[in-house]
Design an enzyme around this catalytic site. Structure first.
Site, PDB file in Angstrom:
ATOM      1  N   GLY A 106       4.639   7.830   3.566  1.00  0.00           N
ATOM      2  CA  GLY A 106       3.625   7.485   2.574  1.00  0.00           C
ATOM      3  C   GLY A 106       2.474   6.703   3.172  1.00  0.00           C
ATOM      4  CG  ASP A 107       3.005   2.759   4.702  1.00  0.00           C
ATOM      5  OD1 ASP A 107       2.257   2.056   3.999  1.00  0.00           O
ATOM      6  OD2 ASP A 107       4.234   2.612   4.748  1.00  0.00           O
ATOM      7  CB  SER A 108       1.719   8.230   8.270  1.00  0.00           C
ATOM      8  OG  SER A 108       2.458   7.291   9.036  1.00  0.00           O
TER       9      SER A 108
END
Length: 397
Positions: free
Chosen positions: A167-169
């Site tokens: 999700g962050d990437s």
């Protein structure tokens, strides 16, 4: 050779993954990235996962090509330094909770008035608007609410994590994409800078293919399917005799026929009911059983060799040990030898994408805390005695 973002200055006010990964991508392609860290502790990523000599190996990767300056955002002098940096920057990337920068006097209205050409990339759990905007959000929550965790895992199992901070990437990549779109508009004289509002949830949701129209029109809820590709057959993960696993994608009509030839099933190859994907999808369990019966009788290397000769897409599921040993990764420059500050050598991932004329590069690994504070402030016009006074006042480190 200068990178394509040479001459672009990026200010990073972020910690851990989403904003720092976005800034790293820009740094690898030539942008000057100035990372603002808190005095004494810095980015918590410095202590995440596996450490070497007290510093995270992830830190050395995530912060390569960046300049680290320590600024106390609880001091007026520190805030003034950030405003001055933003006044000369092209992009500011942050992943604080919505409203946090506004409370510091560093919100969009303030910085846009100071520097109309500035692009502000704002990465948060739920975005800058909406009823959930003030909730804290990490990548794991973005994966959960964005739809991917519900569809990941075994058919009869619980929802599963995909193995990385996906999700962050994904939010990082959407942030860079938005930043480049805004920069193109600014640099071609078509307008001023703008806010790039990136939500962790929406970054995951954006990749969820036909999930919504299938549900809205047909009432279909996509469920977990293990290693299979639902509705597209045959495409799954199959066991081999030597306890390995092979992903085989035989899901176009001609590839399916070639695959059936390889596994010795001309009856399936020539079956009119299996000529097109819709017919094959209706009998995917039977097809998977037939393919698995063949793969389980052979070692992985032999399976891959036979499929490659027949032009059937296939690949063994790699661990990191497999990746590091793979000659194709090595030939593509995807494994870079890096020297850490103490002289130790360590492999790091290469740079993606590969540009033919202006490729990215790695000039140094993640810096020590505040390594560039003095030099960055000197470039801003601060005299040595002013820098010393700021340090003594606790505004910088």
């Amino acid at each position: 050779m200068a990178g394509p973002l040479e001459g672009i200055r990026v200010i990073e006010i972020g910690t851990l993954i989403a904003a720092p990964f976005a800034a790293r991508l820009m740094a690898e392609f030539g942008a000057e990235v100035i990372k603002i860290e808190a005095p004494e502790s810095g980015d918590p990523l410095r202590k995440w996962r596996k450490l070497h000599d007290g510093t995270s190996l992830w830190w050395y990767l995530q912060s390569r090509n960046k300049k680290s300056i320590c600024v106390n955002l609880k001091s007026e002098e520190g805030i003034a330094i950030v405003r001055q940096l933003a006044g000369q920057a092209d992009v500011l990337i942050e992943n604080m909770r919505p409203g946090a920068l506004e409370r510091l006097g560093l919100g969009w209205d303030t910085l846009h008035a100071l520097n109309p050409k500035l692009t502000m990339v704002r990465i948060s759990g739920y975005g800058q608007t909406g009823p959930y905007r003030d909730r804290p959000g990490f990548g794991a929550i973005g994966e959960a609410m964005g739809g991917i965790r519900y569809t990941t895992g075994e058919v009869d199992g619980a929802p599963a994590r995909v193995g990385i901070s996906l999700g962050d990437s994904l939010a990082s990549m959407h942030g860079v994409m938005g930043a480049l779109m805004s920069l193109l508009r600014v640099k071609t004289g078509k307008g001023d800078g703008q806010v790039v509002d990136v939500s962790l949830v929406e970054s995951v949701f954006n990749l969820m293919e036909s999930l919504v129209p299938e549900y809205d029109m047909l009432g279909h809820v996509r469920e977990r399917s293990g290693g299979a590709l639902p509705g597209i057959a045959p495409s799954n993960t199959y066991p081999t005799r030597d306890d390995s696993y092979i992903v085989i994608a035989g899901n176009s009509d001609p590839i399916f026929r070639r695959l059936m030839e390889v596994i010795g099933r001309p009856d399936l190859r020539d079956d009119p009911a299996l000529e097109r994907n819709d017919g094959r999808a209706a009998q995917c369990e039977m097809l998977d059983a037939a393919i698995a019966a063949w793969t389980s009788q052979h070692d992985a290397a032999d399976v891959l060799a036979a499929l490659e000769q027949a032009g059937v897409p296939a690949g063994r599921i790699y661990s990191v040990a497999d990746i590091v040993a793979d000659p194709h990764y090595q030939a593509r420059g995807m494994l870079l030898d890096t020297t850490l500050p103490d002289g130790a050598r360590v492999k790091m991932p290469g740079i993606v994408p590969a540009l033919s004329e202006t490729p990215g590069s790695v000039n140094w690994s993640g810096p020590s805390l505040g390594e560039h504070t003095s030099s960055v402030l000197a470039d801003l016009g601060f005299a040595a005695d002013q820098i010393d006074a700021l340090r003594q006042a606790g505004a910088i480190q």
